[in-house]
Design an enzyme around this catalytic site. Structure first.
Site, PDB file in Angstrom:
ATOM      1  N   SER A 166      27.168  15.980  34.908  1.00  0.00           N
ATOM      2  CA  SER A 166      26.652  16.036  33.542  1.00  0.00           C
ATOM      3  C   SER A 166      26.120  14.697  33.046  1.00  0.00           C
ATOM      4  O   SER A 166      25.306  14.663  32.118  1.00  0.00           O
ATOM      5  CB  SER A 166      27.748  16.529  32.579  1.00  0.00           C
ATOM      6  OG  SER A 166      28.885  15.681  32.625  1.00  0.00           O
ATOM      7  N   ASP A 178      30.259  12.447  22.883  1.00  0.00           N
ATOM      8  CA  ASP A 178      31.208  13.542  22.705  1.00  0.00           C
ATOM      9  C   ASP A 178      32.500  13.189  23.444  1.00  0.00           C
ATOM     10  O   ASP A 178      32.735  12.030  23.761  1.00  0.00           O
ATOM     11  CB  ASP A 178      30.606  14.884  23.165  1.00  0.00           C
ATOM     12  CG  ASP A 178      30.268  14.916  24.652  1.00  0.00           C
ATOM     13  OD1 ASP A 178      30.659  13.990  25.397  1.00  0.00           O
ATOM     14  OD2 ASP A 178      29.595  15.882  25.093  1.00  0.00           O
ATOM     15  N   HIS A 182      31.156  12.135  27.239  1.00  0.00           N
ATOM     16  CA  HIS A 182      29.937  11.429  27.647  1.00  0.00           C
ATOM     17  C   HIS A 182      29.575  10.255  26.751  1.00  0.00           C
ATOM     18  O   HIS A 182      29.723  10.342  25.525  1.00  0.00           O
ATOM     19  CB  HIS A 182      28.771  12.421  27.679  1.00  0.00           C
ATOM     20  CG  HIS A 182      29.044  13.638  28.488  1.00  0.00           C
ATOM     21  ND1 HIS A 182      29.448  14.835  27.929  1.00  0.00           N
ATOM     22  CD2 HIS A 182      29.003  13.843  29.829  1.00  0.00           C
ATOM     23  CE1 HIS A 182      29.644  15.728  28.895  1.00  0.00           C
ATOM     24  NE2 HIS A 182      29.376  15.157  30.054  1.00  0.00           N
TER      25      HIS A 182
END
Length: 374
Positions: free
Chosen positions: A35, A325, A328
Site C-alpha cells: 500500500s 492515517d 501510512h
C-alpha cells in the site's frame, strides 16, 4: 530525385522508430510493492478490504479526488521517480493500460495488503503478493515481446529501473497476528530469515527476467505507526515491532550486497530511511512537523479506524503531520523519506537533459477539507 525521397522517408521512419518503444532509450520503471506504493490496483479488486478509493485519500494530489494511493498526496516511489526524471507508471489493472503506455511509462504492480509471502494480508480478501506481481510482470513481458520483438524487448527491460518495496505487511498483517500460523511457527530471527530466503529467490527471478537496476526499500519504524501505538497499553512505540524492522533492514542490506556480487551486470541497492524517520518521530519539531503519533485523518475518539473514510475529520495542517492515517505516512513525510533514500543511494536524473517536470504536491495542505459531496 526518387532516391532522395526514399532517403527522406527512411530518415523519418528511423526517427519515428526511435521515438517509440521500438528503439527508445527512455528509461521507465516497474514497481512492485504494497500500500505504500499502490497507485490504484486495489481499487480494481472489487472484494479487497484494503482500499483507498475513498475521500479523503488523494486530497492533495492532482484534482484532489481519490486515485488509489493510500495517502493524501504522493508515494515515496512517486517522488523518487519524479526527481530522477522517470515517468510515473500506471497501475497494472488500469483499464486504459496498453503496450504503448507500458513502453512509455512502465507499470506499477503494487497492491495494498501485499507481502513478500503469499499468505500475508489474506485478511484483506484480495491483494497481489510479490509472487503474483512478478507473475503479472511476466505477462507484461510477453505483451511487449509480441509488440516489438524479443531483442528490443530484452533491451527495454534490461534498461528499465525496478523498485521492490514490501515487508511491513509480512509483520503487521501476518507474523504479529495470532490468527496466522507463522506467528507460532517461527521465532523473530527465523521469520526474518524466512523472509530473506523468499525475497532472495524473488529478486533472482526478477534478474532472470531482465531486471538489472533494482532498488529494494527497507522498513521504517513500523512500531511507531499510529495503529501500533493505539494497540499498545501505553500509547508508545512498540519496541518489538521496531526491532523486527531493524532486523529486516540489516538482513536486507546483506542480501542485496550478496546478490549484487553474484548476479552479473546487476546493480541492486537497498534504500534504508529508518533512522531519519525515527528521528522525525522522536523530535518532530526539528523537522517541521508538530505531530508524529496520531493520524491526520481520524474518526474522532474511535480508534483505530483502519482507513480514512468520508466521515473522518482531517487535521488543520496536513503538512505538519507525519502520518496520514493509522498505517501510512503523509505526503510531506514521504517526501522526506524519498529525499533520504536519494541522498544515501546517490540517484541521478536519468531521462534527457531537461529539468524534471513539476510534480503534483500538496497545494492546499492548510485548507480545511470540503465535504465529501462537494
Amino acid at each position: 530525385m526518387e532516391s532522395i525521397i526514399n532517403t527522406k522517408i527512411l530518415v523519418v521512419m528511423t526517427i519515428l522508430a526511435l521515438s517509440t518503444g521500438l528503439g527508445s532509450c527512455k528509461i521507465v520503471q516497474f514497481i512492485f510493492g504494497d500500500s505504500l506504493s499502490d497507485v490504484g490496483n486495489n481499487k480494481y479488486l472489487s472484494k479487497s478490504l484494503a482500499n483507498a478509493n475513498l475521500p479523503w485519500y488523494g486530497i492533495d494530489f492532482g484534482n484532489g479526488m481519490p486515485n488509489g494511493r493510500f495517502t493524501n498526496g504522493r508515494t515515496v516511489a512517486d517522488i523518487i521517480g519524479d526527481k530522477m526524471g522517470l515517468p510515473r507508471p500506471p497501475a497494472f489493472l488500469d483499464p486504459s493500460l496498453t503496450e504503448d503506455i507500458i513502453l512509455e511509462n512502465g507499470v506499477n504492480y503494487a497492491s495494498g495488503g501485499g507481502g513478500i509471502l503469499n499468505d500475508t494480508g489474506n485478511l484483506f480478501i484480495q491483494k497481489f503478493s510479490l509472487d503474483k506481481q512478478i507473475e503479472l510482470f511476466q505477462g507484461t513481458q510477453e505483451l511487449i515481446r509480441s509488440k516489438i520483438g524479443a531483442k528490443a524487448a530484452e533491451k527495454f527491460f534490461n534498461g528499465s529501473n525496478y523498485v521492490v518495496a514490501l515487508g511491513s505487511n509480512d509483520f503487521i498483517n501476518n507474523y504479529l497476528l495470532p490468527v496466522y500460523r507463522d506467528s507460532w511457527t517461527y521465532t523473530d530471527s527465523s521469520f526474518v530469515a524466512y523472509l530473506m530466503d523468499t525475497l532472495g529467490g524473488q529478486l533472482k527471478l526478477l534478474y532472470n527476467l531482465g531486471a538489472r537496476q533494482v532498488t529494494v526499500f527497507g522498513l521504517g519504524p513500523m512500531g511507531c505507526i499510529p495503529l501500533q501505538r493505539v494497540l499498545s497499553t501505553t500509547g508508545d512505540c512498540q519496541e518489538k515491532t521496531n526491532n523486527l524492522a531493524l532486523s529486516f533492514n540489516r538482513a536486507g542490506q546483506k542480501l542485496v550486497n550478496d546478490l549484487s556480487k553474484s548476479l552479473k551486470n546487476s546493480s541492486i541497492k537497498f534504500g534504508d530511511a529508518y533512522e531519519v524517520v525515527a528521528g522525525v518521530i522522536n523530535d518532530p519539531a526539528k523537522f517541521g512537523f508538530n505531530n508524529s503519533d496520531s493520524p491526520c485523518c481520524s474518526f474522532g475518539q474511535i480508534r483505530p479506524a483502519l482507513t480514512c473514510i468520508p466521515a473522518s475529520t482531517l487535521c488543520e495542517d496536513r503538512s505538519k503531520y507525519v502520518f496520514w492515517d493509522e498505517y501510512h505516512p503523509s505526503d510531506k513525510a514521504n517526501e522526506m523519506i524519498a529525499n533520504e533514500i536519494i541522498r544515501k543511494l546517490g540517484f541521478l536524473y536519468v531521462n534527457g537533459t531537461n529539468t524534471p517536470p513539476p510534480a503534483p504536491a500538496p497545494t492546499h495542505a492548510h485548507a480545511h477539507a470540503p465535504s465529501p459531496g462537494s
